[in-house]
Design a protein around this motif. Structure first.
Motif, mmCIF file in Angstrom:
data_model
loop_
_atom_site.group_PDB
_atom_site.id
_atom_site.type_symbol
_atom_site.label_atom_id
_atom_site.label_comp_id
_atom_site.label_asym_id
_atom_site.label_seq_id
_atom_site.Cartn_x
_atom_site.Cartn_y
_atom_site.Cartn_z
ATOM 1 N N THR A 2 -2.852 -4.146 62.762
ATOM 2 C CA THR A 2 -3.315 -4.491 61.416
ATOM 3 C C THR A 2 -2.265 -4.151 60.366
ATOM 4 N N ALA A 3 -2.077 -5.056 59.407
ATOM 5 C CA ALA A 3 -1.129 -4.796 58.331
ATOM 6 C C ALA A 3 -1.564 -3.593 57.516
ATOM 7 N N ASP A 7 2.658 -3.715 52.875
ATOM 8 C CA ASP A 7 3.394 -4.679 53.694
ATOM 9 C C ASP A 7 3.868 -5.831 52.830
ATOM 10 N N VAL A 9 4.958 -9.842 52.477
ATOM 11 C CA VAL A 9 4.938 -11.205 53.004
ATOM 12 C C VAL A 9 5.823 -12.013 52.086
ATOM 13 N N ARG A 21 -6.990 -8.235 61.082
ATOM 14 C CA ARG A 21 -7.550 -9.057 62.148
ATOM 15 C C ARG A 21 -8.954 -8.578 62.518
ATOM 16 N N TYR A 102 -2.240 -22.891 55.842
ATOM 17 C CA TYR A 102 -1.567 -22.767 57.132
ATOM 18 C C TYR A 102 -2.544 -23.084 58.260
ATOM 19 N N GLY A 106 1.462 -21.567 62.116
ATOM 20 C CA GLY A 106 2.113 -21.476 60.817
ATOM 21 C C GLY A 106 2.470 -22.804 60.197
ATOM 22 N N MET A 192 -0.833 -13.907 58.362
ATOM 23 C CA MET A 192 0.556 -13.501 58.540
ATOM 24 C C MET A 192 1.035 -13.890 59.928
ATOM 25 N N ASN A 193 2.347 -13.750 60.121
ATOM 26 C CA ASN A 193 2.978 -13.913 61.430
ATOM 27 C C ASN A 193 2.665 -15.273 62.042
ATOM 28 N N SER A 194 1.977 -15.292 63.185
ATOM 29 C CA SER A 194 1.740 -16.562 63.879
ATOM 30 C C SER A 194 0.471 -17.264 63.422
ATOM 31 N N TYR A 195 -0.225 -16.707 62.427
ATOM 32 C CA TYR A 195 -1.446 -17.312 61.902
ATOM 33 C C TYR A 195 -2.444 -17.593 63.032
ATOM 34 N N GLU A 196 -2.667 -16.562 63.830
ATOM 35 C CA GLU A 196 -3.509 -16.748 65.009
ATOM 36 C C GLU A 196 -4.988 -16.816 64.648
#
Length: 416
Positions: A2-3, A7, A9, A21, A102, A106, A192-196
């Motif tokens: 978790t962010a 953090d 972006v 998440r 997004y 992403g 964030m990241n891979s936008y999962e």
């Protein structure tokens, strides 16, 4: 992972409080559940809004429609109006608005605001693509819960007339039956990241008496704030609601209402707000005393909307509705739940409406005519963030005001 607070972006600073998440661990999702999530996942998006270079909010949404316009595909996204909320705390769209959208992996789109209604907490965002985009499958719900489905009383003895008839209808045949204990999943897409994909499983629950908004239903799913605006799905991967937020569970607005909002915002840029001055709950939410008397006198009335309160000088008061009345029909439409009453009243703003009720002191159903007036937003509101939080949270006072007020906007949802 978790962010954490602070953090980065890009060049925008995030103060994380209640974000992160909410994905279930792999072992918590069986094969069929994963299949349901994957069916809906491709249409779920992440949205981040900015006022100038200041981030406002990040949340989720889902694509409900994709049209071909001159070889360009235009997709419409449903999400929460909180995405656009001005930092001033007033129910208005932020200045110099920018929306980033997004999808999985992403894939980025520029979002354009088409319509918003803070009264119902709904926003419509448009994105353009050179290829068709996946859309959600939506399904209206039937959340009417019978008190005694096995009752064997004689319908002829009740003399319910043509207004009530059978308490089941063909409408329910193409709706998803939603009972307490039904398995549901709240979905979202991480920002964030891979936008999962994110998923939180839970069950449909009866209404929370601490919430004034009777239109909101509840699931035991535990999400984070970036899941606001995402879809609630059933075991078939069909969208049955739009998620809001509470730290302990997930309030959601049924897709029946969400879709009507969407339809009217697209057609006429406004949503009707009929009001008759009643506080109403589903029949099974009545007191044992009320239900016992009703069961003895009208044993076949096992579904309906029971009146909790009639506001003084309201149209309902003038029409002589009373607390304890059970509404079973609205302008020829069967009423088996509060949700169905909301649907039946939807386009009745400014019109006279015939309500059929059963009453403890009456031997047969009563037909009452009530005027559905336009809602006065100063006396009755649909879900909006409780603004007192902005004044009581120490993080939002003095020199710390810049610490992303939007992080604290969605703690509680109420009707006024």
């Amino acid at each position: 992972m978790t962010a954490q607070p602070g953090d980065q972006v890009g060049r925008y600073k995030f103060i994380i409080n209640g974000y992160g998440r909410f994905s279930c661990a792999a072992h918590q999702l069986d094969k069929d559940t994963k299949k349901s999530v994957l069916k809906a996942a491709s249409s779920v998006v992440c949205l981040t809004s900015y006022s100038g270079d200041k981030r406002i909010f990040n949340c989720s949404g889902f694509i409900i429609e994709c049209d071909n316009e001159c070889d360009t595909f235009s997709a419409t996204i449903l999400t929460s109006a909180i995405l656009l909320w001005s930092r001033s705390g007033v129910a208005m769209v932020a200045d110099d608005l920018r929306i980033d959208v997004y999808m999985a992996g992403g894939k980025f789109f520029e979002g354009q605001l088409l319509a918003v209604d803070f009264h119902y907490n709904i926003a419509i965002i448009k994105i353009n693509s050179n290829v068709p985009l996946p859309t959600s499958t939506v399904r209206f719900i039937d959340n009417s819960v019978p008190l005694d489905p096995g009752n064997s009383g004689c319908i002829e003895e009740l003399k319910l007339s043509e207004f009530a008839g059978c308490q089941d209808s063909s409408i329910s045949s193409n709706r998803f039956p939603l009972y307490p204990g039904t398995k549901v999943l709240a979905l979202g897409r991480f920002f964030m990241n891979s936008y999962e994909m994110m998923a939180a499983h839970g069950e449909f629950r009866c209404a929370d008496p601490n919430f004034d908004c009777k239109e909101l239903l509840f699931a035991s799913c535990q999400i984070r704030k970036n899941g606001i605006g995402g879809p609630l799905i059933n075991g078939l991967g069909e969208v049955i609601g739009i998620n809001f937020y509470d730290a302990s569970y997930t309030p959601f607005l049924p897709i029946n209402i969400v879709y009507q909002c969407y339809r009217d915002l697209k057609k006429q840029s406004r949503i009707p707000r009929p009001w008759i001055g009643l506080s109403v709950v589903d029949l099974y939410g009545g007191s044992l005393h009320e239900l016992e008397i009703l069961n003895q006198k009208f044993p076949h009335v096992v579904k309906g909307a029971i009146v909790e309160q009639v506001l003084p000088n309201s149209p309902a008061c003038i029409a002589e509705l009373r607390a304890g009345d059970v509404i079973i029909n609205c302008d020829g439409n069967l009423v088996r739940s509060y949700l169905e009453l909301t649907e039946a009243l939807w386009d009745k703003e400014g019109k006279s409406v015939e309500l059929v009720v059963v009453r403890e002191s009456a031997d047969k159903p009563l037909s009452l005519v009530v005027e559905a007036v336009k809602t006065n937003p100063n006396t009755y509101r649909w879900p909006v963030p409780e603004q007192r939080i902005l004044h009581t949270n120490p993080l939002l006072r003095g020199e710390n005001l810049e610490r992303e007020t939007s992080d604290c906007l969605c703690v509680s949802w109420r009707c006024f």
